[in-house]
Design an enzyme around this catalytic site. Structure first.
Site, short mmCIF file in Angstrom:
data_model
loop_
_atom_site.label_atom_id
_atom_site.label_comp_id
_atom_site.label_asym_id
_atom_site.label_seq_id
_atom_site.Cartn_x
_atom_site.Cartn_y
_atom_site.Cartn_z
N ASN A 3 -10.49 3.75 -1.09
CA ASN A 3 -9.70 3.43 -2.28
C ASN A 3 -9.03 2.06 -2.10
O ASN A 3 -8.40 1.86 -1.06
CB ASN A 3 -8.64 4.54 -2.41
CG ASN A 3 -7.86 4.46 -3.70
OD1 ASN A 3 -8.20 3.70 -4.59
ND2 ASN A 3 -6.80 5.25 -3.78
N GLU A 45 -18.69 5.45 4.25
CA GLU A 45 -19.16 6.24 5.39
C GLU A 45 -20.17 7.28 4.91
O GLU A 45 -19.90 8.02 3.97
CB GLU A 45 -17.97 6.94 6.06
CG GLU A 45 -17.09 5.95 6.81
CD GLU A 45 -15.77 6.55 7.27
OE1 GLU A 45 -15.34 6.22 8.39
OE2 GLU A 45 -15.16 7.32 6.51
N GLU A 52 -9.07 18.33 -2.97
CA GLU A 52 -9.39 18.52 -1.55
C GLU A 52 -9.08 19.97 -1.14
O GLU A 52 -8.16 20.22 -0.35
CB GLU A 52 -8.56 17.49 -0.75
CG GLU A 52 -8.89 17.37 0.72
CD GLU A 52 -10.22 16.69 1.01
OE1 GLU A 52 -11.11 16.66 0.14
OE2 GLU A 52 -10.37 16.21 2.14
N HIS A 56 -18.30 9.01 1.94
CA HIS A 56 -16.86 8.81 1.88
C HIS A 56 -16.53 7.39 1.45
O HIS A 56 -16.70 6.44 2.22
CB HIS A 56 -16.24 9.13 3.26
CG HIS A 56 -14.76 9.07 3.26
ND1 HIS A 56 -14.04 8.31 4.15
CD2 HIS A 56 -13.84 9.67 2.46
CE1 HIS A 56 -12.75 8.45 3.89
NE2 HIS A 56 -12.61 9.27 2.88
N ASN A 74 -10.71 6.35 9.27
CA ASN A 74 -9.37 6.95 9.31
C ASN A 74 -9.00 7.37 10.72
O ASN A 74 -7.84 7.28 11.12
CB ASN A 74 -9.27 8.12 8.35
CG ASN A 74 -9.12 7.64 6.91
OD1 ASN A 74 -8.76 6.48 6.68
ND2 ASN A 74 -9.43 8.48 5.96
N SER A 121 -12.22 13.69 2.35
CA SER A 121 -11.73 12.82 3.42
C SER A 121 -11.27 13.61 4.63
O SER A 121 -11.13 13.04 5.70
CB SER A 121 -10.63 11.89 2.92
OG SER A 121 -9.76 12.57 2.08
#
Ligand code: NAI
Length: 681
Positions: A468, A477, A417, A465, A515, A444
């Site tokens: 997990n 997403e 990331e 997206h 999220n 993310s």
């Protein structure tokens, strides 16, 4: 007892001996009687891709049965065969859209009476009635064929039977309980009804729900004709199985079923399986009594809030799927995944398990190798035969040089990331990929726009997206960056449905949809913990509300380092917080054996404290308030296209109590209830 595969179409040119039902103008059925007196009733619901048993198809079936009764009486008909006219399916069940019209138990019972009488008439017909099944035959469809005298099905993978009713908060209500117990015995039949699982044709034959298998759809007519002419009749379950319906065996069985069911669901949240076990325990010894009681037990469930909400969840899943345009001609087959770590390897494995061919790239061949090996568990679960497993393994190709990127229809990046590293990767990739391929990042927390900035054509990049663990989470997403091309966003949704997941198209905002809504809920639970609320009580309260796992246990499961990182993105992980302190002392949750909880054998050590039910209910409701409020903001900011999509995303992305119908729906129902209470006072 399998039959030849020759096509059994009866000669159309011969003069019919039986009167033709030409006067019957049907919209959902085709009905004709051939020269041997066999009536062929072919269900092909008008304007629909699947056959559901709604009011009109049932009325028309009633007229077919009138005709067959008359034909049997006059001896002009020798049998009746029920088939499906759809290419890919038999009957998907009752038409659940019609369920919403029922307000009272009396209305449900009145409607049931008509269908039950029709099925009884089919069962009592003096001529053989045979069902020829290809494709899915579930719920009310299975109940209809159980009222026939003999059932033939194609042996292929696509043919499956089952009773998925419990997933909608009900159980079979068209006497499927009694008829399935009669055919399969109580253990297998109750297991099928309590789990709602899909059963292959060969397993259904071993159970006694199907009587004969044929190789293909084209063999069904011939086999059905033979079954009619030889007056074949299904044999009910043998004596050993039926002895289990006697007392006290039945009581012992019911107790075992209740114990098993309690492990999976709470009665207050999901009453249907518990009512079904009560029904079996009290009335299972006499199938006629069971039939009569089935209606009494069924009616209150159908009009319950839980069933309404579970039906809503089913419709929301259809809504998610409908975001992928149909018949665009684009069919993804090859996928290239970059990054073989936690996410990349599992995304690659899942795509392979869904039939795709996947190349997997990482910096070192060892990491790729490890990622590929880790997929064998998934393949063992998904595929039965050695050949299928070997074929799946062969479709997952190690690709350290990234050659596959040039042939792929979909390229998914799942590397570290870091913005600079992702930007460089995409800039290098852009010239190598084929036109029309979709280019996606699994980021993310980074902005799609920022990752796409160095591209010559930044409109190509979208977010895909995954959650997990990939194999368990149903939602993906599909993130629309400010400049993402609409066509590519839609293709992203098409790809997600092609791998059997639900797509949700969201705007590119921090945390996207899921999220963003989950983080305030989890952080506020952690804040309560810091203020002295017990973690066990918090988690139990969330479960009492209906969440699959409490927020503190969830944080430990996700990993406290990940939670702290995501929390910081939202400015919700204050320095010096308990979460921060645990991360600093390397207590990261389940993966390190300790976080908020101490973990033993993959389970958090919670002790055995109990709390008063009213306190748990109050606390559970308070815990979800931040989640509901954030859902309202997300709706108002149009992060997804509609309020229903917010509910769908939260249910499928976080596991939010499905029987409550989603956070926004729940809030609205609660307000309605409160208003009604206030008015009554
Ligand atoms: P990870 O650290 O487990 O795996 C990343 C892999 O990428 C490593 O194997 C690394 O060797 C490889 N890599 C790094 N640079 C590379 C390059 N230039 N070319 C090829 N391979 C390279 O990371 P994880 O957890 O799988 O995350 C990957 C992405 O997925 C991140 O963007 C993360 O935000 C996102 N994500 C992670 C989730 C999670 O729960 N771990 C959930 C959803 C998204």
């Amino acid at each position: 007892m399998s039959d030849s595969t020759e096509s059994g179409d009866t000669p159309a040119s011969a003069e019919p001996l039986a009167p033709q039902p030409s006067a019957l103008a049907f919209r959902d059925w085709h009905f004709s009687v051939d020269q041997e007196g066999i009536g062929w009733a072919i269900f092909d619901r008008e304007g629909q891709s699947a056959n559901a048993l709604g009011t009109r198809p049932l009325e028309e079936l009633g007229k077919i049965v009138d005709w067959a009764e008359e034909g049997a009486r006059r001896r002009t008909m020798s049998g009746l065969v029920i088939l499906s006219g759809k290419d890919k399916g038999f009957i998907v069940g009752a038409d659940i859209n019609e369920f919403d019209g029922f307000e009272t138990e009396a209305q449900v019972i009145d409607r049931l009476r008509h269908v039950l009488a029709l099925f009884d008439r089919i069962e009592r017909l003096a001529i053989p009635v045979v069902a020829g099944i290809h494709g899915v035959c579930v719920g009310g469809g299975l109940e209809l064929v159980l009222a026939c005298h003999y059932r033939i099905a194609t042996r292929d993978e696509g043919t499956r039977v089952g009773f998925p009713e419990v997933k909608l908060g009900i159980f079979p209500g068209w006497h499927g309980t009694a008829r399935s117990i009669r055919q399969a015995g109580p253990i297998a039949a109750m297991q099928a009804m309590l789990t709602g699982s899909m059963i292959s044709a060969s397993r259904a034959r071993a159970m006694g729900l199907i009587d004969e298998l044929v190789a293909s759809r084209s063999a069904l007519r011939w086999a059905a004709r033979k079954a009619v002419l030889r007056k074949r009749k299904a044999k009910p379950a043998g004596l050993t199985k039926s002895l289990l319906t006697r007392w006290p065996a039945r009581a012992l069985l019911a107790k075992k079923m209740r114990d098993e069911t309690k492990k999976k669901a709470r009665e207050a949240h999901y009453p249907a399986p518990f009512r079904l076990i009560d029904l079996f325990e009290l009335h299972g010894g006499d199938l006629e009594a069971l039939k009569a009681a089935e209606t009494r037990y069924f009616a209150p469930l159908l009009i319950s809030e839980q069933s309404r909400n579970l039906r809503r969840v089913f419709k929301l899943s259809e809504l998610l799927k409908s975001q992928a345009p149909k018949d665009t001609g684009w069919k993804p087959v090859r996928v290239h995944v970059i990054g073989a770590g936690t996410m990349g390897a599992d995304i690659a494995g899942w795509c392979v398990a869904s039939g795709m061919e996947v190349t997997l790239q990482d910096l070192s061949p060892e990491v790729i190798d490890k990622g590929i090996k880790a997929q064998s568990k998934l393949f063992s679960r998904k595929f039965k035969t050695k050949a299928q497993k070997a074929a799946a393994r062969a479709r997952l190709i190690a690709d350290p040089q990234g050659v596959g990127a040039g042939h792929a229809d979909v390229i998914i990046e799942a590397i570290v990331e870091r913005l600079d590293i992702k930007q460089k990767l995409f800039a290098d990739l852009e010239g190598k990929i084929k036109p029309g391929a979709i280019l996606a990042t699994n980021t993310s927390s980074l902005e799609i726009e920022a990752i796409a900035a160095p591209l010559k054509d930044p409109g190509r990049l979208i977010g895909l997206h995954f959650f997990n663990p990939v194999a368990l989470m149903p939602l993906v997403e599909v993130v629309r960056g400010a400049g993402s091309r609409e066509e590519d966003v839609k293709k992203g949704a098409t790809f997600v449905t092609a791998i059997g997941k639900f797509p949700i198209i969201t705007k590119s905002v921090p945390g996207f949809l899921v999220n963003r809504i989950l983080v305030p809920y989890m952080m506020s639970a952690m804040a309560r913990l810091e203020k002295g609320e017990e973690k066990e009580k918090i988690d139990e309260a969330a479960r009492t509300f209906g969440m699959p796992m409490g927020p503190i246990e969830l944080a430990d499961t996700v990993g406290l380092d990940v939670c702290a990182h995501v929390g910081r993105t939202f400015g919700l992980t204050p320095d010096g917080s308990l979460l921060q302190r645990l991360v600093e002392s390397k207590k990261l949750g389940k993966k390190t054996g300790e976080g908020f909880y101490v973990w033993k054998d993959g389970k958090p050590d919670k002790g055995d404290k109990a709390y008063p039910a009213t306190e748990l209910e109050r606390l559970g409701r308070e815990l979800v308030e931040p989640l509901i409020q954030e859902s309202e903001r997300v709706r108002d900011e149009h992060i997804v296209e509609s309020a229903d999509l917010v509910d769908a995303g939260v249910i499928f992305g976080t596991g939010f109590a499905p029987f409550r119908g989603g956070p926004l729906h729940f809030k609205a129902s609660e307000q309605k209830q409160n208003a009604a209470l206030a008015a009554a006072e």
